[in-house]
Write an enzyme that holds these catalytic residues in place. Structure first.
Site, PDB file in Angstrom:
ATOM      1  N   ARG A 157      35.559  34.717  17.111  1.00  0.00           N
ATOM      2  CA  ARG A 157      34.264  34.101  17.410  1.00  0.00           C
ATOM      3  C   ARG A 157      33.136  35.051  17.047  1.00  0.00           C
ATOM      4  O   ARG A 157      33.317  36.277  16.991  1.00  0.00           O
ATOM      5  CB  ARG A 157      34.170  33.674  18.878  1.00  0.00           C
ATOM      6  CG  ARG A 157      34.193  34.836  19.885  1.00  0.00           C
ATOM      7  CD  ARG A 157      32.821  35.023  20.530  1.00  0.00           C
ATOM      8  NE  ARG A 157      32.741  36.132  21.452  1.00  0.00           N
ATOM      9  CZ  ARG A 157      32.402  37.354  21.113  1.00  0.00           C
ATOM     10  NH1 ARG A 157      32.169  37.658  19.857  1.00  0.00           N
ATOM     11  NH2 ARG A 157      32.292  38.309  22.023  1.00  0.00           N
ATOM     12  N   GLU A 181      34.804  43.671  17.515  1.00  0.00           N
ATOM     13  CA  GLU A 181      35.627  43.972  18.693  1.00  0.00           C
ATOM     14  C   GLU A 181      36.964  43.258  18.541  1.00  0.00           C
ATOM     15  O   GLU A 181      36.994  42.029  18.406  1.00  0.00           O
ATOM     16  CB  GLU A 181      34.936  43.501  19.979  1.00  0.00           C
ATOM     17  CG  GLU A 181      35.753  43.890  21.211  1.00  0.00           C
ATOM     18  CD  GLU A 181      35.242  43.254  22.496  1.00  0.00           C
ATOM     19  OE1 GLU A 181      34.742  43.982  23.351  1.00  0.00           O
ATOM     20  OE2 GLU A 181      35.350  42.017  22.623  1.00  0.00           O
ATOM     21  N   LYS A 219      43.037  40.975   7.310  1.00  0.00           N
ATOM     22  CA  LYS A 219      43.907  42.132   7.566  1.00  0.00           C
ATOM     23  C   LYS A 219      45.039  41.743   8.528  1.00  0.00           C
ATOM     24  O   LYS A 219      46.197  42.115   8.323  1.00  0.00           O
ATOM     25  CB  LYS A 219      43.101  43.276   8.169  1.00  0.00           C
ATOM     26  CG  LYS A 219      42.181  43.969   7.160  1.00  0.00           C
ATOM     27  CD  LYS A 219      41.324  45.008   7.847  1.00  0.00           C
ATOM     28  CE  LYS A 219      40.412  45.727   6.875  1.00  0.00           C
ATOM     29  NZ  LYS A 219      41.128  46.486   5.844  1.00  0.00           N
ATOM     30  N   SER A 275      23.688  33.860  23.520  1.00  0.00           N
ATOM     31  CA  SER A 275      24.258  34.994  24.261  1.00  0.00           C
ATOM     32  C   SER A 275      23.934  36.322  23.591  1.00  0.00           C
ATOM     33  O   SER A 275      23.877  37.357  24.273  1.00  0.00           O
ATOM     34  CB  SER A 275      25.745  34.803  24.563  1.00  0.00           C
ATOM     35  OG  SER A 275      26.511  34.980  23.432  1.00  0.00           O
ATOM     36  N   LYS A 322      42.483  46.988  34.509  1.00  0.00           N
ATOM     37  CA  LYS A 322      41.276  46.973  35.341  1.00  0.00           C
ATOM     38  C   LYS A 322      41.677  46.626  36.780  1.00  0.00           C
ATOM     39  O   LYS A 322      42.767  46.101  37.016  1.00  0.00           O
ATOM     40  CB  LYS A 322      40.284  45.944  34.782  1.00  0.00           C
ATOM     41  CG  LYS A 322      39.653  46.428  33.485  1.00  0.00           C
ATOM     42  CD  LYS A 322      38.706  45.424  32.894  1.00  0.00           C
ATOM     43  CE  LYS A 322      37.444  45.230  33.705  1.00  0.00           C
ATOM     44  NZ  LYS A 322      36.446  44.419  32.952  1.00  0.00           N
ATOM     45  N   ARG A 350      40.520  38.065  18.538  1.00  0.00           N
ATOM     46  CA  ARG A 350      41.534  38.261  19.580  1.00  0.00           C
ATOM     47  C   ARG A 350      42.922  37.946  18.998  1.00  0.00           C
ATOM     48  O   ARG A 350      43.153  36.855  18.487  1.00  0.00           O
ATOM     49  CB  ARG A 350      41.241  37.346  20.767  1.00  0.00           C
ATOM     50  CG  ARG A 350      42.207  37.534  21.917  1.00  0.00           C
ATOM     51  CD  ARG A 350      41.780  36.730  23.114  1.00  0.00           C
ATOM     52  NE  ARG A 350      40.502  37.188  23.644  1.00  0.00           N
ATOM     53  CZ  ARG A 350      39.625  36.400  24.269  1.00  0.00           C
ATOM     54  NH1 ARG A 350      39.883  35.120  24.447  1.00  0.00           N
ATOM     55  NH2 ARG A 350      38.485  36.892  24.717  1.00  0.00           N
ATOM     56  N   ARG A 407      19.383  42.186  28.107  1.00  0.00           N
ATOM     57  CA  ARG A 407      20.091  42.954  29.130  1.00  0.00           C
ATOM     58  C   ARG A 407      20.127  44.435  28.779  1.00  0.00           C
ATOM     59  O   ARG A 407      19.938  45.296  29.622  1.00  0.00           O
ATOM     60  CB  ARG A 407      21.522  42.407  29.232  1.00  0.00           C
ATOM     61  CG  ARG A 407      22.007  42.297  30.643  1.00  0.00           C
ATOM     62  CD  ARG A 407      23.293  41.543  30.858  1.00  0.00           C
ATOM     63  NE  ARG A 407      24.341  41.687  29.904  1.00  0.00           N
ATOM     64  CZ  ARG A 407      24.804  40.695  29.166  1.00  0.00           C
ATOM     65  NH1 ARG A 407      24.247  39.493  29.268  1.00  0.00           N
ATOM     66  NH2 ARG A 407      25.798  40.882  28.321  1.00  0.00           N
TER      67      ARG A 407
HETATM   68  P1  0O2 Z   1      33.178  37.213  26.100  1.00  0.00           P
HETATM   69  O1  0O2 Z   1      32.537  35.921  26.375  1.00  0.00           O
HETATM   70  O2  0O2 Z   1      34.683  37.138  26.059  1.00  0.00           O
HETATM   71  O3  0O2 Z   1      32.614  37.945  24.908  1.00  0.00           O
HETATM   72  P2  0O2 Z   1      30.206  45.186  27.023  1.00  0.00           P
HETATM   73  O4  0O2 Z   1      29.243  44.790  28.099  1.00  0.00           O
HETATM   74  O5  0O2 Z   1      31.049  44.016  26.544  1.00  0.00           O
HETATM   75  O6  0O2 Z   1      29.554  45.881  25.871  1.00  0.00           O
HETATM   76  P3  0O2 Z   1      32.367  46.317  28.531  1.00  0.00           P
HETATM   77  O7  0O2 Z   1      32.316  45.317  29.644  1.00  0.00           O
HETATM   78  O8  0O2 Z   1      32.586  47.745  28.914  1.00  0.00           O
HETATM   79  O9  0O2 Z   1      31.090  46.308  27.612  1.00  0.00           O
HETATM   80  O10 0O2 Z   1      33.483  45.879  27.507  1.00  0.00           O
HETATM   81  P4  0O2 Z   1      35.011  45.688  27.715  1.00  0.00           P
HETATM   82  O11 0O2 Z   1      35.500  46.213  29.000  1.00  0.00           O
HETATM   83  O12 0O2 Z   1      35.637  46.226  26.465  1.00  0.00           O
HETATM   84  O13 0O2 Z   1      35.137  44.096  27.766  1.00  0.00           O
HETATM   85  C1  0O2 Z   1      34.655  43.306  26.759  1.00  0.00           C
HETATM   86  C2  0O2 Z   1      35.372  41.972  26.719  1.00  0.00           C
HETATM   87  O14 0O2 Z   1      36.711  42.059  27.196  1.00  0.00           O
HETATM   88  C3  0O2 Z   1      34.740  40.898  27.568  1.00  0.00           C
HETATM   89  O15 0O2 Z   1      33.706  40.322  26.839  1.00  0.00           O
HETATM   90  C4  0O2 Z   1      35.916  39.936  27.786  1.00  0.00           C
HETATM   91  O16 0O2 Z   1      36.161  39.147  26.631  1.00  0.00           O
HETATM   92  C5  0O2 Z   1      37.064  40.898  27.937  1.00  0.00           C
HETATM   93  N1  0O2 Z   1      37.228  41.300  29.339  1.00  0.00           N
HETATM   94  C6  0O2 Z   1      36.924  42.492  29.881  1.00  0.00           C
HETATM   95  N2  0O2 Z   1      37.232  42.519  31.176  1.00  0.00           N
HETATM   96  C7  0O2 Z   1      37.750  41.304  31.471  1.00  0.00           C
HETATM   97  C8  0O2 Z   1      38.259  40.724  32.681  1.00  0.00           C
HETATM   98  O17 0O2 Z   1      38.304  41.329  33.747  1.00  0.00           O
HETATM   99  N3  0O2 Z   1      38.702  39.427  32.605  1.00  0.00           N
HETATM  100  C9  0O2 Z   1      38.679  38.722  31.456  1.00  0.00           C
HETATM  101  N4  0O2 Z   1      39.142  37.460  31.478  1.00  0.00           N
HETATM  102  N5  0O2 Z   1      38.185  39.247  30.311  1.00  0.00           N
HETATM  103  C10 0O2 Z   1      37.739  40.516  30.323  1.00  0.00           C
HETATM  104  P5  0O2 Z   1      32.514  39.558  27.558  1.00  0.00           P
HETATM  105  O18 0O2 Z   1      31.295  39.887  26.804  1.00  0.00           O
HETATM  106  O19 0O2 Z   1      32.505  39.832  29.032  1.00  0.00           O
HETATM  107  O20 0O2 Z   1      32.838  38.067  27.393  1.00  0.00           O
END
Ligand code: 0O2
Length: 250
Positions: free
Chosen positions: A73, A169, A50, A79, A142, A107, A86
């Site tokens: 990914r 996502e 898409k 994980s 944030k 992404r 968790r």
């Molecule tokens: P990864 O390794 O990238 O997958 P959730 O616990 O994910 O269900 P949450 O935290 O409310 O719920 O989700 P949110 O806020 O939508 O964030 C999900 C993802 O956004 C994260 O995935 C990161 O990829 C990115 N992200 C969110 N906040 C930050 C931040 O402050 N800094 C950076 N660099 N990335 C962020 P994961 O699972 O943490 O990691």
């Protein structure tokens, strides 16, 4: 594989590791995780297609490419299991699909912030896609300075047994926001989440600079864009004259 997410019950009532019962459970769990990974790879492919279509069509319509790059990914088995533990969700496929909605991640990095919203709108307007959640961390960054658009969407994957809706996502952000987020992610992991206060402040300041850079580049782009360059498409004056002639020949 860690099987401590084993059947409910106290430790004393759970079958010991190594017993037939626990072995069968571990094999079942491995199959479940493999199945989930496969399904979500298909979901990622659907969303990537898409995005690629939007990219090409946008290029055709507006003569510039709003999407710099796309990275996808599927959560690794390790994980995924950590997140199951968790969240305390039942370790079966249905429960995992329902409660963990970032197994598949795509992404999209755009040139400008305006493009991020355009891509989000174009994607979420598609009929076969169901929007489960949208978080606008660009309008409301944030506290640490993180900026990005997040959408959890459900996309149907057509398997031999029929259509299976799966969550993906989608993170959409500008090049500057992506640069900041990658670095912040590395620093966060280096310090195991315990980032010293001075670094936190530096990161927040860097996020503000990245936002200012986005604004300036967007202004420049608006100034420059519009002077379309037909010569790039091989439409030199003579070719245009000849095509005009052909188009207007009765
Ligand atoms: P990864 O390794 O990238 O997958 P959730 O616990 O994910 O269900 P949450 O935290 O409310 O719920 O989700 P949110 O806020 O939508 O964030 C999900 C993802 O956004 C994260 O995935 C990161 O990829 C990115 N992200 C969110 N906040 C930050 C931040 O402050 N800094 C950076 N660099 N990335 C962020 P994961 O699972 O943490 O990691």
């Amino acid at each position: 594989m860690d099987v401590s997410a084993a059947p409910a019950g106290t430790l004393a009532t759970r079958p010991a590791v190594g017993t037939q019962e626990m072995l069968a459970f571990a094999v079942g769990l491995r199959d479940t995780v493999q199945r989930l990974s496969m399904e979500h790879r298909f979901a990622v492919a659907e969303v990537e297609t898409k995005v690629m279509i939007l990219r090409e069509e946008f290029l055709h319509l507006h003569r510039y490419n709003p999407i710099e790059h796309v990275k996808s990914r599927v959560k690794s088995p390790k994980s995924l299991i950590e997140k199951v533990l968790r969240k305390g969700c039942a370790p079966d496929a249905e429960a995992i699909r329902a409660s963990i909605r970032d197994i598949a991640g795509v992404r999209v990095t755009c040139s400008f912030i305006q493009d991020c919203y355009r891509v989000l709108e174009a994607l979420t307007a598609q009929d076969d896609l169901r929007v489960l959640e949208i978080k606008d961390y660009i309008a409301e960054p944030k506290a640490n300075g993180y900026r990005s658009l997040h959408a959890i969407v459900e996309v149907p994957v057509f398997l031999s047994s029929g259509a299976l809706p799966l969550a993906v996502e989608i993170q959409i952000r500008s090049v500057a926001q992506d640069f900041w987020a990658s670095l912040e992610h590395k620093i966060f992991y280096k310090y195991d989440g315990e980032v010293p206060e001075r670094l936190r402040a530096e990161l927040a300041a860097a996020a503000a600079s990245a936002a200012a850079l986005d604004d300036r580049m967007e202004q420049l782009h608006a100034e420059v864009h519009g002077a379309s360059d037909l010569a790039d498409d091989g439409f030199d004056e003579l070719t245009l004259q000849r095509l005009w002639g052909l188009a207007h020949t009765p």
